[in-house]
Design an enzyme around this catalytic site. Structure first.
Site, PDB file in Angstrom:
ATOM      1  CG  ASP A 166       5.693   3.283   1.594  1.00  0.00           C
ATOM      2  OD1 ASP A 166       5.847   3.819   2.705  1.00  0.00           O
ATOM      3  OD2 ASP A 166       4.600   3.281   0.994  1.00  0.00           O
ATOM      4  CG  PHE A 212      -1.776   1.261   1.283  1.00  0.00           C
ATOM      5  CD1 PHE A 212      -2.907   1.351   0.485  1.00  0.00           C
ATOM      6  CD2 PHE A 212      -1.444   2.341   2.087  1.00  0.00           C
ATOM      7  CE1 PHE A 212      -3.697   2.493   0.489  1.00  0.00           C
ATOM      8  CE2 PHE A 212      -2.221   3.487   2.105  1.00  0.00           C
ATOM      9  CZ  PHE A 212      -3.356   3.561   1.306  1.00  0.00           C
ATOM     10  CE  LYS A 217       0.431   5.440   7.949  1.00  0.00           C
ATOM     11  NZ  LYS A 217      -0.877   6.102   7.866  1.00  0.00           N
TER      12      LYS A 217
HETATM   13  C1  LIG Z   1       3.012   2.179   3.856  1.00  0.00           C
HETATM   14  C2  LIG Z   1       2.192   3.380   3.550  1.00  0.00           C
HETATM   15  N1  LIG Z   1       2.513   4.144   2.501  1.00  0.00           N
HETATM   16  C3  LIG Z   1       1.804   5.262   2.195  1.00  0.00           C
HETATM   17  C4  LIG Z   1       0.719   5.652   2.947  1.00  0.00           C
HETATM   18  C5  LIG Z   1      -0.014   6.903   2.613  1.00  0.00           C
HETATM   19  O1  LIG Z   1       0.321   7.889   3.536  1.00  0.00           O
HETATM   20  P1  LIG Z   1      -0.594   9.197   3.741  1.00  0.00           P
HETATM   21  O2  LIG Z   1      -1.915   8.734   4.236  1.00  0.00           O
HETATM   22  O3  LIG Z   1       0.186  10.026   4.723  1.00  0.00           O
HETATM   23  O4  LIG Z   1      -0.688   9.872   2.432  1.00  0.00           O
HETATM   24  C6  LIG Z   1       0.358   4.884   4.056  1.00  0.00           C
HETATM   25  C7  LIG Z   1      -0.831   5.275   4.856  1.00  0.00           C
HETATM   26  O5  LIG Z   1      -1.442   4.507   5.541  1.00  0.00           O
HETATM   27  C8  LIG Z   1       1.092   3.715   4.361  1.00  0.00           C
HETATM   28  O6  LIG Z   1       0.773   2.956   5.401  1.00  0.00           O
END
Ligand SMILES: Cc1ncc(COP(=O)(O)O)c(C=O)c1O
Length: 391
Positions: free
Chosen positions: A217, A131, A246
């Site tokens: 990521d 994700f 986060k």
């Molecule tokens: C692994 C990962 N990448 C990207 C995102 C997207 O981040 P944001 O909600 O700050 O745009 C999330 C959000 O849950 C995530 O868990």
């Protein structure tokens, strides 16, 4: 109208919410509008690594707000300079520079753009359970079929999806047109999964050999969440680009793209930008957040508390396995997680679910202590007995 009615009326209804109105937070606790106290083992969605409303963070934001709330990247700024240096020096050994933005999705969009710019190639390999966000570029490398099927007009024609841990399939797809491999080094919402050390090593070697950018990521795994400052450190594997968000500023919205020396100069001046990225108020939050992580030894605490969680849950027969690292943990149950999550909520403990129906996700503040974990383990054991009786 009540608070809940007002939100339901005036907000775009994109979220399913807990029946909880949070008005205050302190360390691992949040309080509702009736004064009830909840043990937050979800850290406001893996965000509040240093605990809710840490006094040092609150003070840093308030002091910066009195001095200078904002000026863009058109000028230099003392707080931005200090934050950038602190981040780069505490990231990977070869990290050279950081680009600040506002969210994890934006960080991933930026990373994909930089990887394509640096290599001049179009294709990306991503993970089936990954994700990376919900905007067009991020969605096109997000493996969760449902999310992409809902919006097929993404850039998915440039992406191949492979299972995390299956190196042979990935290697067969590698070619001279692959700009990047993107993965969460430990998947979170897709089901808490970790591959073998050999897999990460092989990915690194493959990317070096093919001139492909390796993107980790680390939106969830960054800033100590997994018991190392960044997850690749578990295997001594450094990505070319690490994205994070986060836990990067204790709840202040900040995304980061951290680049190694080889790729740091890929975007030429004017090729990318972000008005709010690197704003002084956000940078004060970044700095204070990281200082707290270092001063309170929260990375070390995350590693230590993983052992406590594994010990405590090892004694519960209905817990089949605990996956993940540090304080990004998946608890695999012998029954569906949903009812158990609700039963824990009734006992005023907040945990998360994920794409695996029998899995609870634990993402507490990194300040969590043994007593909180014992409280959770007791409540979980009780909820699992109840679930058995009602099955
Ligand atoms: C692994 C990962 N990448 C990207 C995102 C997207 O981040 P944001 O909600 O700050 O745009 C999330 C959000 O849950 C995530 O868990």
């Amino acid at each position: 109208m009540s608070i809940r009615e007002t939100e339901d009326k005036y907000l775009v209804p994109t979220y399913t919410k807990l029946p909880l109105t949070v008005v205050k937070g302190e360390d691992v606790w949040v309080y509702d509008d009736e004064g009830n106290k909840y043990l937050d083992l979800y850290a406001g969605h893996a965000v509040c690594n240093i605990g809710h409303s840490h006094p040092k963070l609150a003070k840093a934001i308030a002091e910066q707000a009195k001095k200078l709330i904002f000026y863009s990247n058109a000028v230099y700024n003392d707080t931005r300079a200090e934050a950038a240096e602190l981040v780069v020096k505490n990231a990977y050994p070869h990290s050279a520079a950081v680009f600040f933005c506002n969210s994890g999705t934006e960080a991933n969009e930026t990373a994909l753009k930089i990887a394509r710019r640096a290599t001049g190639r179009p294709r990306v390999i991503a993970m089936e359970t990954g994700f990376h966000g919900r905007t067009v570029g991020a969605l096109s490398v997000t493996g969760r079929q449902k999310l992409r099927d809902d919006f097929p007009e993404n850039l998915g024609q440039f992406t191949d999806f492979v299972p995390l841990g299956d190196f042979e399939t990935l290697e067969a797809l590698m070619g001279p047109d692959v700009a990047a491999i993107i993965l969460e080094p430990i998947t979170s919402v897709g089901g808490v999964r970790v591959a073998s050390r050999k897999y990460y090593d092989s990915l690194r070697e493959l990317c070096f050999g093919n001139g492909t950018a390796l993107i980790f990521d680390e939106v969830q795994t960054g800033f100590g969440r997994t018991g190392k400052m960044f997850a690749g450190i578990h295997w001594n594997v450094e990505p070319d680009i690490a994205t994070t968000a986060k836990g990067a500023a204790g709840g202040f919205p900040v995304g980061m793209v951290i680049l190694n020396e080889a790729i740091a100069s890929a975007p030429a001046p004017g090729e990318h930008g972000c008005t709010f990225g690197g704003g002084p108020l956000a940078m004060a939050a970044v700095k204070a957040n990281l200082e707290v992580i270092l001063e309170q030894k929260l990375v070390e605490n995350a590693a230590a508390m993983e052992v406590v969680v594994r010990d405590a849950l090892g004694a519960i027969p209905e817990v089949l396995a605990v996956t993940g690292k540090g304080l990004l943990l998946g608890i695999e149950l012998e029954c569906p997680a949903k009812g158990v999550i609700n039963a824990l909520f009734d006992q005023k403990i907040i945990v998360g679910g994920c794409d695996r129906p029998n899995m609870i996700r634990l993402l507490p503040p990194l300040t969590v202590k043994e007593a909180h974990i014992k409280q959770f383990a007791g409540a979980l054991a009780e909820a699992l007995v109840q679930a058995k009786q009602t099955a």
